[in-house]
Design a protein around this motif. Structure first.
Motif, short mmCIF file in Angstrom:
data_model
loop_
_atom_site.label_atom_id
_atom_site.label_comp_id
_atom_site.label_asym_id
_atom_site.label_seq_id
_atom_site.Cartn_x
_atom_site.Cartn_y
_atom_site.Cartn_z
N LEU A 182 -26.16 31.86 -7.07
CA LEU A 182 -25.05 31.45 -6.20
C LEU A 182 -24.46 30.11 -6.62
O LEU A 182 -23.24 29.91 -6.56
CB LEU A 182 -25.51 31.40 -4.74
CG LEU A 182 -25.82 32.75 -4.08
CD1 LEU A 182 -26.45 32.55 -2.71
CD2 LEU A 182 -24.55 33.58 -3.96
N MET A 183 -25.32 29.19 -7.05
CA MET A 183 -24.83 27.88 -7.45
C MET A 183 -23.84 28.01 -8.62
O MET A 183 -22.89 27.24 -8.73
CB MET A 183 -25.98 26.96 -7.86
CG MET A 183 -26.91 26.54 -6.72
SD MET A 183 -26.11 25.64 -5.38
CE MET A 183 -25.95 24.03 -6.13
N ILE A 185 -21.69 30.36 -9.07
CA ILE A 185 -20.37 30.91 -8.70
C ILE A 185 -19.78 30.15 -7.51
O ILE A 185 -18.96 30.66 -6.76
CB ILE A 185 -20.44 32.42 -8.38
CG1 ILE A 185 -21.39 32.70 -7.21
CG2 ILE A 185 -20.84 33.23 -9.61
CD1 ILE A 185 -21.15 34.08 -6.58
N LYS A 186 -20.20 28.91 -7.36
CA LYS A 186 -19.79 28.14 -6.19
C LYS A 186 -18.27 27.93 -6.12
O LYS A 186 -17.70 27.93 -5.03
CB LYS A 186 -20.50 26.79 -6.16
CG LYS A 186 -20.96 26.44 -4.76
CD LYS A 186 -21.90 25.26 -4.72
CE LYS A 186 -21.79 24.58 -3.37
NZ LYS A 186 -22.69 23.44 -3.24
N GLN A 188 -15.97 29.98 -7.11
CA GLN A 188 -15.41 31.24 -6.60
C GLN A 188 -15.61 31.34 -5.08
O GLN A 188 -14.73 31.79 -4.35
CB GLN A 188 -16.11 32.41 -7.31
CG GLN A 188 -15.44 33.74 -7.09
CD GLN A 188 -16.26 34.89 -7.69
OE1 GLN A 188 -17.09 34.69 -8.57
NE2 GLN A 188 -16.02 36.10 -7.19
N ILE A 189 -16.78 30.91 -4.62
CA ILE A 189 -17.06 30.94 -3.18
C ILE A 189 -16.10 30.00 -2.44
O ILE A 189 -15.55 30.34 -1.40
CB ILE A 189 -18.53 30.55 -2.90
CG1 ILE A 189 -19.49 31.56 -3.54
CG2 ILE A 189 -18.79 30.46 -1.39
CD1 ILE A 189 -20.96 31.11 -3.53
N GLY A 190 -15.88 28.83 -3.02
CA GLY A 190 -14.97 27.85 -2.42
C GLY A 190 -13.57 28.43 -2.26
O GLY A 190 -12.92 28.25 -1.21
N PHE A 192 -12.80 31.60 -2.03
CA PHE A 192 -12.90 32.65 -1.02
C PHE A 192 -12.84 32.05 0.38
O PHE A 192 -12.15 32.55 1.26
CB PHE A 192 -14.21 33.43 -1.21
CG PHE A 192 -14.32 34.65 -0.33
CD1 PHE A 192 -13.92 35.89 -0.78
CD2 PHE A 192 -14.85 34.55 0.96
CE1 PHE A 192 -14.03 37.01 0.02
CE2 PHE A 192 -14.96 35.67 1.78
CZ PHE A 192 -14.54 36.90 1.30
N ALA A 193 -13.54 30.94 0.56
CA ALA A 193 -13.64 30.31 1.88
C ALA A 193 -12.27 29.91 2.41
O ALA A 193 -12.02 29.95 3.61
CB ALA A 193 -14.56 29.09 1.80
N THR A 196 -10.55 32.80 4.48
CA THR A 196 -11.21 33.56 5.55
C THR A 196 -10.53 33.29 6.89
O THR A 196 -10.06 32.18 7.14
CB THR A 196 -12.70 33.17 5.67
OG1 THR A 196 -12.77 31.76 5.80
CG2 THR A 196 -13.49 33.62 4.48
N PRO A 197 -10.45 34.31 7.74
CA PRO A 197 -9.73 34.15 9.01
C PRO A 197 -10.45 33.29 10.05
O PRO A 197 -9.81 32.77 10.96
CB PRO A 197 -9.54 35.58 9.51
CG PRO A 197 -10.60 36.38 8.82
CD PRO A 197 -10.90 35.69 7.54
N LEU A 198 -11.77 33.14 9.94
CA LEU A 198 -12.47 32.45 11.03
C LEU A 198 -13.07 31.12 10.58
O LEU A 198 -13.58 31.01 9.50
CB LEU A 198 -13.59 33.34 11.58
CG LEU A 198 -13.15 34.66 12.18
CD1 LEU A 198 -14.35 35.50 12.56
CD2 LEU A 198 -12.29 34.43 13.41
#
Ligand code: SF4
Lengths: 198, 464
Positions: A182-183, A185-186, A188-190, A192-193, A196-198
């Motif tokens: 996960l570290m 692909i951080k 990519q996660i950022g 994505f975040a 996000t709707p919520l």
């Protein structure tokens, strides 16, 4: 936390032919007060291993001199109940690297894979075979071959295949954990975040 | 393509799909408590990383806290140390922390919904298996281990294969005296403790629609006891009404935007499930457990099943009855009990205290029964006082304790002594769960109240 690589494990095994072994038995809640991961092996199956006056219960398999090894063989639906990873830690810290059962509870299976304990799910018949064979000869060796995904009873040659997804298999073979992945692909996660709707 | 409610929420949170491996799932809300987090924070420190999204992370102390004299320093040094570790970790990473004595303190799964942290369509995790509670709002919520707590703290993601889907329909309506807890215990007794392993369960049908949000939480809470990854109920007007204007729910334009998303959250008409069960609500009766796992439940008016009637597992079954000191075929009605525990994230909300109070009103607690009434949070505690329930309870000989998990897992001093019988509104009756050697009978607040005043297991319907 990194753990030892897992490849082929040949060992005798400790049998626990009880069904629905829950994580409260594996490690009772009163031993969850630590803030570090040390000493959990001592309290593995605490209330099954010890009487209330802290003397050993001699009829419990872990206290039975005949049985030893790096493989724990449990009855159906092993690890149900609480999500406490401490249960998997206790299994690992006691010295087990592999748990064999005909069925595992989800969270326990996941926790094991995350810390380097290999859960091996067999058919009910094969599990019974293992119990029988250990009962007649407690030195029976089991061979867990992760690359080939097989579990073999050494003395009889009987074997069965087990499932593990290739991602987790790769991790176990190399001693990697999910956080390493996960570290990487951080970014990519950022991204994505942000959406996000919520 | 038509999708289930679960698929919709899950798919919209997948950051990456790994071939023949897990999905990387984005987590909207992370609830943290003192017991399963310290080693995760230690891991962060060792890797030299900070919490990725402190705003999505909420910490409360509940598992290991005393339920009397919370204003005093915590006596047990190990517990005190764990609480201090959480406080320091929360501070170091900028996470809001509702510690002991804080007005918002309470059991993690009780306070999440109370303050609007829990929202439809969200992914919610916590290092406690009853995180499934939050599924009552149409969220995907499940418990995780400490390694996963570390993953979410450091990357706001978790790696899990997508579970299979199951739908459980309960149609018709419930008879008088039958509560949401009975519905859940009934379903678990039908499916067994591993019947839903590998599945995520959607609850559908008139019975769940008619339940209050509190009742839905009780049902979703217990999903894990049949092995399910979690449970989910489609959000409706009741859901939106409940969350509106809570501290962490969106307001104004943000609310409207969220509603656009939330209004899509139901299973498409022609979507299919990997497995489906349907039950008739009117056939469900008040339930109680007689053994050492939550699947060992029965109609309170029935008899303990015989080993013969089971398919397999006879040795384990007999071991379990031995532990409980019960015999096959025994009736549960009239069995003497020693303790009553009202509380936990399963049944520690205001509705549960109302139900309990209704039964004990005008009666007296049985002399030999020790009753621990533990509200799920300070908000619940205040409501009990404001609604006048406390007066009624006191008049019947009951006292109230301070909020926390308490005898649900007996990590603090609230332990049932060895050999004693407790009727408990919590979620697990494993050997020693409520203290070494303790014997637990899981039941609803209504059944617990009847037992508390009669001193023996009693059908609550005979009291009203
Ligand atoms: S009340 Fe029990 S199940 Fe709920 S969060 Fe606390 S320990 Fe976990």
């Amino acid at each position: 936390m990194a753990y030892d690589k897992f490849n082929i494990l040949k060992s005798s095994a400790v049998p626990l032919p009880i069904e629905n072994i829950d994580t409260d038995q594996i490690i009772p809640a009163r031993f969850l007060k630590a803030t570090e991961r040390v000493g959990f092996g001592d309290n593995l199956f605490r209330d099954w291993r010890y009487n209330q006056d802290n003397s050993l219960k001699s009829d419990f398999p872990l206290n039975d001199n005949r049985f030893s090894g790096k493989i724990l063989v449990g009855g159906k639906n092993f690890g149900s109940g609480s999500s406490r990873e401490h249960a998997a830690w206790a299994v690992y810290d006691y010295g087990f690297r592999c748990v064999v059962s005909s069925f595992f509870a989800d969270i326990f299976r996941n926790n094991c894979l995350n810390i380097g304990v290999l859960p091996v799910q067999t058919s009910a018949e094969f599990l019974q075979k293992i119990f029988d064979v250990i009962e007649s000869d407690s030195d029976t060796q089991l061979i867990i071959d992760l690359p080939k995904q097989t579990i073999t009873i050494d003395s009889t040659g009987a074997f069965e295949n087990f499932e593990i997804n290739s991602y987790k298999k790769e991790n176990m073979l190399n001693g990697f954990d999910d956080i390493d992945y996960l570290m990487n692909i951080k970014d990519q996660i950022g991204e994505f975040a942000k959406n996000t709707p919520l | 393509m038509s999708k289930t409610l679960f698929d919709k929420v899950w798919d919209s949170h997948v950051v990456q799909q790994i071939e023949d491996g897990p999905d990387v799932l984005f987590i909207d809300r992370h609830l943290v408590h003192e017991v399963t987090s310290p080693v995760a924070f230690l891991g962060l420190k060792n890797r030299g990383v900070k919490v990725m999204s402190p705003k999505r992370t909420f910490a409360t102390a509940d598992h290991n806290t005393p339920t009397i004299n919370q204003h005093l320093p915590v006596a047990d040094p190990l517990s005190a140390n764990q609480l201090k570790a959480l406080e320091e970790n929360a501070k170091a990473h900028g996470i809001s922390y509702w510690g002991l004595g804080h007005e918002k303190n309470g059991i993690v799964h009780v306070v999440g919904p109370e303050y609007g942290i829990t929202q439809p369509g969200a992914t919610i995790v916590c290092g406690d298996s009853h995180t499934s509670t939050h599924g009552a709002f149409g969220a995907i919520a499940f418990g995780i281990g400490t390694s996963e707590v570390e993953m979410v703290l450091s990357t706001q993601c978790i790696m899990q294969p997508k579970p299979k889907t199951m739908r459980i329909n309960v149609n018709g309506s419930l008879s008088k005296g039958v509560t949401p807890k009975d519905v859940a215990l009934f379903i678990i007794s039908q499916l067994s403790t591993s019947g839903a392993t590998g599945y995520f369960v959607e609850y559908a049908g008139e019975v769940f629609q008619s339940l209050s949000m509190e009742g839905r939480m009780t049902v979703c809470n217990l999903s894990i006891e049949m092995g399910a990854r979690g449970g989910i109920i489609a959000p409706d007007e009741k859901t939106f009404e409940y969350i509106k204007d809570r501290e962490f729910t969106p307001k104004g334009a943000a609310w409207d935007k969220a509603m656009n998303y939330w209004s899509t959250l139901s299973t498409d008409e022609d979507a299919t499930f990997d497995k489906e069960y349907t039950f008739d609500g009117s056939a469900i009766e008040p339930m109680i457990t007689y053994g050492t796992n939550p699947g060992m439940g029965m109609r309170i008016s029935g008899g303990i099943p015989t080993a013969e009637s089971l398919d397999g597992g006879v040795a384990t079954y007999k071991k379990s009855l031995d532990y409980m000191g019960y015999k096959e075929g025994d009736s549960m009605i009239g069995k003497k009990i020693d303790f009553v525990f009202l509380g936990s994230c399963t049944n520690g909300r205001i509705e549960d205290f109302r139900a309990f109070t209704e039964i004990v009103e005008g009666k007296k607690k049985a002399d030999h029964v020790t009753a621990w009434l533990v509200p799920g949070s300070h908000k619940v505690l205040n409501a009990i006082k404001e609604e006048g329930l406390l007066d009624t309870l006191q008049a019947a000989g009951f006292e109230l304790r301070e909020p926390g998990c308490s005898a649900c897992l007996a990590m603090n001093d609230d332990k049932i002594p060895a050999g004693k019988y407790a009727v408990s509104t919590s979620n697990r009756n494993f050997e020693g769960r409520q203290g070494p050697g303790s014997r637990t009978l899981l039941a609803s607040p209504t059944v617990a109240a009847a037992a508390a005043v009669m001193g023996v297991v009693t059908d609550p319907r005979s009291l009203v």
